[in-house]
Design a protein around this motif. Structure first.
Motif, PDB file in Angstrom:
ATOM      1  N   PRO A 181       0.823  -1.225   0.000  1.00 48.21           N
ATOM      2  CA  PRO A 181       0.000   0.000   0.000  1.00 48.21           C
ATOM      3  C   PRO A 181       0.851   1.266   0.000  1.00 48.21           C
ATOM      4  CG  PRO A 181       0.001  -1.000   2.166  1.00 48.21           C
ATOM      5  CD  PRO A 181       0.699  -1.975   1.274  1.00 48.21           C
ATOM      6  N   LEU A 182       0.229   2.342  -0.453  1.00 47.87           N
ATOM      7  CA  LEU A 182       0.897   3.617  -0.610  1.00 47.87           C
ATOM      8  C   LEU A 182       0.687   4.482   0.627  1.00 47.87           C
ATOM      9  CD1 LEU A 182       2.358   5.455  -2.786  1.00 47.87           C
ATOM     10  CD2 LEU A 182       0.071   6.392  -3.234  1.00 47.87           C
ATOM     11  N   PRO A 183       1.754   4.898   1.295  1.00 47.97           N
ATOM     12  CA  PRO A 183       1.573   5.829   2.418  1.00 47.97           C
ATOM     13  C   PRO A 183       0.875   7.099   1.933  1.00 47.97           C
ATOM     14  CG  PRO A 183       3.804   4.942   2.394  1.00 47.97           C
ATOM     15  CD  PRO A 183       3.159   4.530   1.095  1.00 47.97           C
ATOM     16  N   ARG A 184      -0.029   7.609   2.717  1.00 53.42           N
ATOM     17  CA  ARG A 184      -0.817   8.754   2.257  1.00 53.42           C
ATOM     18  C   ARG A 184       0.036   9.939   1.826  1.00 53.42           C
ATOM     19  NH1 ARG A 184      -6.320   9.442   5.851  1.00 53.42           N
ATOM     20  NH2 ARG A 184      -7.068   7.289   5.727  1.00 53.42           N
ATOM     21  N   GLU A 185       1.146  10.164   2.531  1.00 52.75           N
ATOM     22  CA  GLU A 185       1.968  11.308   2.187  1.00 52.75           C
ATOM     23  C   GLU A 185       2.610  11.178   0.803  1.00 52.75           C
ATOM     24  OE1 GLU A 185       4.407   8.552   4.920  1.00 52.75           O
ATOM     25  OE2 GLU A 185       2.357   9.380   4.812  1.00 52.75           O
ATOM     26  N   ARG A 186       2.677   9.951   0.268  1.00 52.25           N
ATOM     27  CA  ARG A 186       3.268   9.755  -1.055  1.00 52.25           C
ATOM     28  C   ARG A 186       2.289  10.092  -2.189  1.00 52.25           C
ATOM     29  NH1 ARG A 186       7.594   6.328  -1.597  1.00 52.25           N
ATOM     30  NH2 ARG A 186       7.594   7.134  -3.736  1.00 52.25           N
ATOM     31  N   ILE A 187       1.017  10.359  -1.850  1.00 52.24           N
ATOM     32  CA  ILE A 187       0.056  10.764  -2.888  1.00 52.24           C
ATOM     33  C   ILE A 187       0.548  12.017  -3.607  1.00 52.24           C
ATOM     34  CG2 ILE A 187      -2.306  11.576  -3.306  1.00 52.24           C
ATOM     35  CD1 ILE A 187      -3.246   9.823  -1.034  1.00 52.24           C
ATOM     36  N   ARG A 188       1.323  12.846  -2.907  1.00 53.99           N
ATOM     37  CA  ARG A 188       1.826  14.078  -3.514  1.00 53.99           C
ATOM     38  C   ARG A 188       2.803  13.804  -4.644  1.00 53.99           C
ATOM     39  NH1 ARG A 188       2.372  18.309   1.547  1.00 53.99           N
ATOM     40  NH2 ARG A 188       0.518  17.608   2.665  1.00 53.99           N
ATOM     41  N   ASP A 189       3.304  12.580  -4.723  1.00 49.39           N
ATOM     42  CA  ASP A 189       4.244  12.219  -5.790  1.00 49.39           C
ATOM     43  C   ASP A 189       3.536  11.695  -7.041  1.00 49.39           C
ATOM     44  OD1 ASP A 189       6.274  12.799  -3.968  1.00 49.39           O
ATOM     45  OD2 ASP A 189       6.370  10.716  -3.261  1.00 49.39           O
ATOM     46  N   VAL A 190       2.204  11.598  -6.989  1.00 44.01           N
ATOM     47  CA  VAL A 190       1.455  10.954  -8.068  1.00 44.01           C
ATOM     48  C   VAL A 190       0.630  11.994  -8.827  1.00 44.01           C
ATOM     49  CG1 VAL A 190      -0.224   9.158  -8.646  1.00 44.01           C
ATOM     50  CG2 VAL A 190       1.293   8.854  -6.668  1.00 44.01           C
ATOM     51  N   PRO A 191       0.737  12.075 -10.158  1.00 45.42           N
ATOM     52  CA  PRO A 191      -0.164  12.951 -10.927  1.00 45.42           C
ATOM     53  C   PRO A 191      -1.591  12.422 -10.849  1.00 45.42           C
ATOM     54  CG  PRO A 191       1.115  11.558 -12.411  1.00 45.42           C
ATOM     55  CD  PRO A 191       1.665  11.324 -11.036  1.00 45.42           C
ATOM     56  N   LEU A 192      -2.551  13.291 -10.558  1.00 48.57           N
ATOM     57  CA  LEU A 192      -3.920  12.857 -10.280  1.00 48.57           C
ATOM     58  C   LEU A 192      -4.912  13.397 -11.302  1.00 48.57           C
ATOM     59  CD1 LEU A 192      -4.062  13.415  -6.407  1.00 48.57           C
ATOM     60  CD2 LEU A 192      -3.611  11.279  -7.626  1.00 48.57           C
ATOM     61  N   ILE A 193      -5.908  12.576 -11.585  1.00 47.28           N
ATOM     62  CA  ILE A 193      -7.065  12.972 -12.387  1.00 47.28           C
ATOM     63  C   ILE A 193      -8.263  12.897 -11.451  1.00 47.28           C
ATOM     64  CG2 ILE A 193      -8.501  12.445 -14.383  1.00 47.28           C
ATOM     65  CD1 ILE A 193      -6.025  10.852 -15.464  1.00 47.28           C
ATOM     66  N   VAL A 194      -8.863  14.017 -11.136  1.00 52.17           N
ATOM     67  CA  VAL A 194      -9.949  14.049 -10.154  1.00 52.17           C
ATOM     68  C   VAL A 194     -11.105  14.887 -10.677  1.00 52.17           C
ATOM     69  CG1 VAL A 194      -8.397  13.716  -8.189  1.00 52.17           C
ATOM     70  CG2 VAL A 194      -8.984  16.026  -8.931  1.00 52.17           C
ATOM     71  N   ASP A 195     -12.249  14.721 -10.024  1.00 53.44           N
ATOM     72  CA  ASP A 195     -13.440  15.522 -10.331  1.00 53.44           C
ATOM     73  C   ASP A 195     -13.572  16.577  -9.243  1.00 53.44           C
ATOM     74  OD1 ASP A 195     -15.884  16.607 -10.916  1.00 53.44           O
ATOM     75  OD2 ASP A 195     -17.050  14.786 -10.452  1.00 53.44           O
ATOM     76  N   LEU A 196     -13.129  17.786  -9.522  1.00 51.58           N
ATOM     77  CA  LEU A 196     -13.152  18.846  -8.520  1.00 51.58           C
ATOM     78  C   LEU A 196     -14.550  19.392  -8.276  1.00 51.58           C
ATOM     79  CD1 LEU A 196      -9.874  20.800  -9.418  1.00 51.58           C
ATOM     80  CD2 LEU A 196     -10.240  19.117  -7.599  1.00 51.58           C
ATOM     81  N   SER A 197     -15.526  19.028  -9.151  1.00 52.11           N
ATOM     82  CA  SER A 197     -16.907  19.447  -8.903  1.00 52.11           C
ATOM     83  C   SER A 197     -17.536  18.625  -7.773  1.00 52.11           C
ATOM     84  CB  SER A 197     -17.752  19.300 -10.169  1.00 52.11           C
ATOM     85  OG  SER A 197     -17.912  17.931 -10.526  1.00 52.11           O
ATOM     86  N   ASP A 198     -16.938  17.478  -7.474  1.00 55.43           N
ATOM     87  CA  ASP A 198     -17.364  16.661  -6.342  1.00 55.43           C
ATOM     88  C   ASP A 198     -16.720  17.271  -5.102  1.00 55.43           C
ATOM     89  OD1 ASP A 198     -17.674  14.805  -4.334  1.00 55.43           O
ATOM     90  OD2 ASP A 198     -17.037  13.087  -5.524  1.00 55.43           O
ATOM     91  N   THR A 199     -17.504  18.057  -4.358  1.00 51.86           N
ATOM     92  CA  THR A 199     -16.941  18.820  -3.245  1.00 51.86           C
ATOM     93  C   THR A 199     -16.316  17.927  -2.184  1.00 51.86           C
ATOM     94  OG1 THR A 199     -19.164  18.875  -2.261  1.00 51.86           O
ATOM     95  CG2 THR A 199     -18.487  20.785  -3.554  1.00 51.86           C
ATOM     96  N   ALA A 200     -16.941  16.783  -1.920  1.00 46.05           N
ATOM     97  CA  ALA A 200     -16.390  15.889  -0.904  1.00 46.05           C
ATOM     98  C   ALA A 200     -15.029  15.356  -1.338  1.00 46.05           C
ATOM     99  CB  ALA A 200     -17.357  14.729  -0.648  1.00 46.05           C
TER     100      ALA A 200
END
Length: 291
Positions: A181-200
């Motif tokens: 598993p990926l430590p949460r702090e390492r998420i910053r090293d990953v390019p992300l595709i997200v839906d920013l209209s989903d406020t949650a």
């Protein structure tokens, strides 16, 4: 025109007179005679020729006979339709959700419902995030919402279903140097595709990647487009840990340490739901979801 007067009129025609019709209707002969006179008075015409031993329809009576039978047939069909809906043999339930839940848990919820109620149509209404789910329910565009319960929904009834564990799906080339598993702090090293209209999701991502979310490379509300971009190596997408991403040889699915979860559940307006909506709630809560 009162429906019971129409029923009495047809009974008199079918039985050829007041006496037999009254017996069949379990009412007194004078009451039935008065009902027919009331009908004639309201219509302003004579419906029966009373000169012979047997009542015969006048021309206006024959016209009413055709119309009356059509009215009674329509009423019977309407009663049958209402009964079928109440018995959940037919009808429709409108369910609103958004891209984050369009596969998990929506597919499981609809499959459960359809197995139990194959005659009910499930209409899925698309929304752009939790706020739009709330709006659709308030405006009556849907009866049941499937949504993230970490968001507040004033005036609504919430029904928790499960905690959905999240993972990151990405092309294997991006995952090469990342632990699973990926430590949460390492998420910053990953390019992300997200839906920013989903406020949650936007708030959740923001708390994980820091101010400005510098590693969010694509803001995309369309799950199919987001998945295709992920498969082409553009970035990683947040997804349920149990959703197969297709082309599995090219996709890595990384869970988090500690696990990252979100509460999912149903959202309804206060008050009595329709029989179909109540049944959808019942099947959705009948057993644990595999999320």
């Amino acid at each position: 025109m009162d429906l019971h007067l129409v029923t009495y009129f047809v009974a008199v025609v079918d039985h050829g007179g007041i006496t037999k019709a009254a017996q069949a209707l379990y009412i007194s002969q004078p009451s039935l005679s008065q009902a027919i006179r009331t009908l004639e008075r309201r219509l302003g015409t004579t419906l029966f020729d009373r000169s012979g031993r047997r009542l015969e329809l006048t021309e206006d009576g024959r016209r009413l006979d055709v119309a009356a039978r059509r009215i009674l047939a329509d009423v019977d069909r309407a009663k049958a339709t209402v009964a079928a809906v109440r018995e959940l043999e037919s009808g429709r339930v409108d369910v609103v959700t958004y891209s984050a839940f369009s596969l998990d848990p929506l597919v499981d919820l609809i499959s459960r419902f359809r197995l139990r109620y194959p005659g009910i149509l499930v209409n899925v209404v698309d929304a752009e995030g939790p706020a739009a789910v709330h709006t659709a329910l308030r405006r009556g565009a849907a009866e049941v919402g499937v949504t993230d319960l970490s968001v507040e929904y004033p005036g609504m009834v919430t029904i928790p279903l499960a905690e959905q564990e999240l993972a990151l799906a990405m092309h294997r080339d991006i995952a090469t140097e990342l632990p699973n598993p990926l430590p949460r702090e390492r998420i910053r090293d990953v390019p992300l595709i997200v839906d920013l209209s989903d406020t949650a999701s936007s708030m959740r991502v923001g708390s994980l990647v820091g101010d400005g979310a510098p590693n969010v490379v694509v803001d995309c509300a369309h799950p199919m487009a987001a998945s295709e971009l992920m498969l082409r190596g553009t970035g990683a997408i947040f997804t349920s840990s149990r959703i197969p991403q297709g082309r599995s040889a090219d996709v890595a699915l990384l869970t988090f340490e500690p696990p990252l979860r979100r509460p999912i559940g149903l959202l309804l307006r206060s008050g009595e739901p329709s029989p179909a909506a109540a049944a959808f709630v019942t099947t959705s809560t009948a057993g644990p979801l595999e999320v």
